[in-house]
Every structure is written in structure tokens, then in C-alpha cells.
Scaffold this motif. Structure first.
Motif, PDB file in Angstrom:
ATOM      1  N   ILE A  11      48.157  53.034 125.117  1.00  0.00           N
ATOM      2  CA  ILE A  11      48.547  53.949 126.197  1.00  0.00           C
ATOM      3  C   ILE A  11      47.786  55.268 126.065  1.00  0.00           C
ATOM      4  CG2 ILE A  11      50.453  55.336 127.122  1.00  0.00           C
ATOM      5  CD1 ILE A  11      52.319  52.952 126.394  1.00  0.00           C
ATOM      6  N   PHE A  12      47.679  55.768 124.845  1.00  0.00           N
ATOM      7  CA  PHE A  12      46.908  56.984 124.588  1.00  0.00           C
ATOM      8  C   PHE A  12      45.460  56.824 125.046  1.00  0.00           C
ATOM      9  CE2 PHE A  12      43.955  59.122 121.674  1.00  0.00           C
ATOM     10  CZ  PHE A  12      44.296  60.452 121.876  1.00  0.00           C
ATOM     11  N   LEU A  13      44.831  55.709 124.673  1.00  0.00           N
ATOM     12  CA  LEU A  13      43.446  55.462 125.068  1.00  0.00           C
ATOM     13  C   LEU A  13      43.319  55.314 126.582  1.00  0.00           C
ATOM     14  CD1 LEU A  13      42.325  52.981 122.248  1.00  0.00           C
ATOM     15  CD2 LEU A  13      41.782  55.423 122.447  1.00  0.00           C
ATOM     16  N   ALA A  14      44.270  54.618 127.200  1.00  0.00           N
ATOM     17  CA  ALA A  14      44.232  54.435 128.654  1.00  0.00           C
ATOM     18  C   ALA A  14      44.313  55.780 129.365  1.00  0.00           C
ATOM     19  CB  ALA A  14      45.362  53.511 129.101  1.00  0.00           C
ATOM     20  N   ILE A  15      45.261  56.623 128.961  1.00  0.00           N
ATOM     21  CA  ILE A  15      45.397  57.936 129.590  1.00  0.00           C
ATOM     22  C   ILE A  15      44.129  58.758 129.385  1.00  0.00           C
ATOM     23  CG2 ILE A  15      46.609  60.155 129.427  1.00  0.00           C
ATOM     24  CD1 ILE A  15      49.165  58.510 128.760  1.00  0.00           C
ATOM     25  N   THR A  16      43.636  58.778 128.166  1.00  0.00           N
ATOM     26  CA  THR A  16      42.450  59.571 127.840  1.00  0.00           C
ATOM     27  C   THR A  16      41.249  59.162 128.682  1.00  0.00           C
ATOM     28  OG1 THR A  16      43.215  59.899 125.568  1.00  0.00           O
ATOM     29  CG2 THR A  16      40.848  60.175 125.974  1.00  0.00           C
ATOM     30  N   PHE A  17      40.952  57.863 128.697  1.00  0.00           N
ATOM     31  CA  PHE A  17      39.717  57.422 129.348  1.00  0.00           C
ATOM     32  C   PHE A  17      39.849  57.303 130.857  1.00  0.00           C
ATOM     33  CE2 PHE A  17      38.852  56.360 124.944  1.00  0.00           C
ATOM     34  CZ  PHE A  17      37.578  56.889 124.824  1.00  0.00           C
ATOM     35  N   LEU A  18      41.006  56.944 131.372  1.00  0.00           N
ATOM     36  CA  LEU A  18      41.164  56.876 132.821  1.00  0.00           C
ATOM     37  C   LEU A  18      41.161  58.273 133.437  1.00  0.00           C
ATOM     38  CD1 LEU A  18      43.712  53.954 133.213  1.00  0.00           C
ATOM     39  CD2 LEU A  18      41.243  53.929 133.689  1.00  0.00           C
ATOM     40  N   GLN A  19      41.792  59.240 132.767  1.00  0.00           N
ATOM     41  CA  GLN A  19      41.764  60.610 133.282  1.00  0.00           C
ATOM     42  C   GLN A  19      40.350  61.169 133.231  1.00  0.00           C
ATOM     43  OE1 GLN A  19      41.191  63.815 131.678  1.00  0.00           O
ATOM     44  NE2 GLN A  19      41.462  64.698 133.706  1.00  0.00           N
ATOM     45  N   SER A  20      39.640  60.898 132.153  1.00  0.00           N
ATOM     46  CA  SER A  20      38.274  61.388 132.021  1.00  0.00           C
ATOM     47  C   SER A  20      37.350  60.763 133.057  1.00  0.00           C
ATOM     48  CB  SER A  20      37.753  61.102 130.604  1.00  0.00           C
ATOM     49  OG  SER A  20      36.469  61.643 130.445  1.00  0.00           O
ATOM     50  N   SER A  21      37.501  59.467 133.294  1.00  0.00           N
ATOM     51  CA  SER A  21      36.662  58.810 134.305  1.00  0.00           C
ATOM     52  C   SER A  21      37.029  59.297 135.699  1.00  0.00           C
ATOM     53  CB  SER A  21      36.741  57.285 134.195  1.00  0.00           C
ATOM     54  OG  SER A  21      38.058  56.834 134.341  1.00  0.00           O
ATOM     55  N   TYR A  22      38.314  59.547 135.953  1.00  0.00           N
ATOM     56  CA  TYR A  22      38.743  60.120 137.238  1.00  0.00           C
ATOM     57  C   TYR A  22      38.047  61.466 137.461  1.00  0.00           C
ATOM     58  CZ  TYR A  22      41.700  62.533 140.617  1.00  0.00           C
ATOM     59  OH  TYR A  22      42.153  63.256 141.698  1.00  0.00           O
ATOM     60  N   ASP A  23      38.046  62.308 136.433  1.00  0.00           N
ATOM     61  CA  ASP A  23      37.418  63.620 136.526  1.00  0.00           C
ATOM     62  C   ASP A  23      35.918  63.499 136.810  1.00  0.00           C
ATOM     63  OD1 ASP A  23      37.520  66.569 136.156  1.00  0.00           O
ATOM     64  OD2 ASP A  23      36.202  66.105 134.458  1.00  0.00           O
TER      65      ASP A  23
END
Length: 127
Positions: A11-23
């Protein structure tokens, strides 16, 4: 539940990388402009948009694999997608680390190590 640690890390990795890719996806121009300055004195100075696209794709893959891996672990204790999500996270973070070191941004590189620790722990737990 036997997989609590793995699920939380995914979940930590998903939040980190999905938010970063969204940005990166929705603020592409701002990111490219900032990174051109960041890498102005490096061999990457003329490759910023391509490098950013490469990182964006890797972050999306990492985030999606992490979400699917979390669901797979929760539903049937499967570890395949989560493992690959963790491996992709490590590869992506190593690429980011290389860029930060190349740009001589040692504080940025140190920050990436903080994200690398749970990612490598996920590889270990899901292997």
C-alpha cells in the motif's frame, strides 16, 4: 492475517508511485522545466523529457503491480504481482538515485534511500 506487513508495504509503494506518476502526468510541463534546470550540468541535460517519460512509465507499472499485489495477497495469499511490484519499485528508485547522484543532489539521493528500505524489504518478504 499472515501478510499484514507485506500488504502495508505494498500500500505504501502504491501510494508513493501512483501519486508521483499522477504528478508527472498532470504537471508534465512544470516537471520538465524544473528537471531541465536540475540536470543542466549533467549528461542528461538534453534527455530530460525522455528520462521523465521512462520514470513515469516505471512508476505507473510499479504502482499498478503494487495495488494488484496487495489484492492478490489479501484474496489468495498470492505473491507474484506484489513481488514484481516491489522489484519494479527498487529498479525505479535505483534509477532515481542514479539521477540524483549525477546531479550532485545528495540530499535528494538520501531521501530516495528512505523509500528504498521498505521496497527492498518487500522484495525480501514476498520472495
Amino acid at each position: 492475517m499472515n501478510n499484514t506487513t507485506s500488504i502495508l508495504i505494498l500500500i505504501f509503494l502504491a501510494i508513493t508511485f501512483l501519486q508521483s506518476s499522477y504528478d508527472k502526468l498532470f504537471y508534465w510541463k512544470d516537471n520538465v522545466e524544473w528537471l531541465k534546470g536540475h540536470f543542466a550540468n549533467t549528461p542528461l541535460k538534453n534527455q530530460v523529457p525522455l528520462a521523465l517519460l521512462n520514470i513515469l512509465v516505471l512508476e505507473l507499472i510499479t504502482g499498478i503491480l503494487s495495488v494488484v499485489g496487495c489484492i492478490e495477497l489479501f484474496i489468495n495469499n498470492g505473491r507474484v504481482f506484489g513481488y514484481y511490484g516491489a522489484v519494479f519499485a527498487c529498479i525505479t528508485l535505483l534509477m532515481l538515485l542514479f539521477g540524483q547522484r549525477l546531479a550532485k543532489d545528495y540530499d535528494g539521493a538520501r531521501t530516495i534511500v528512505i523509500y528504498f528500505i521498505p521496497a527492498i524489504l518487500a522484495v525480501y518478504l514476498l520472495n
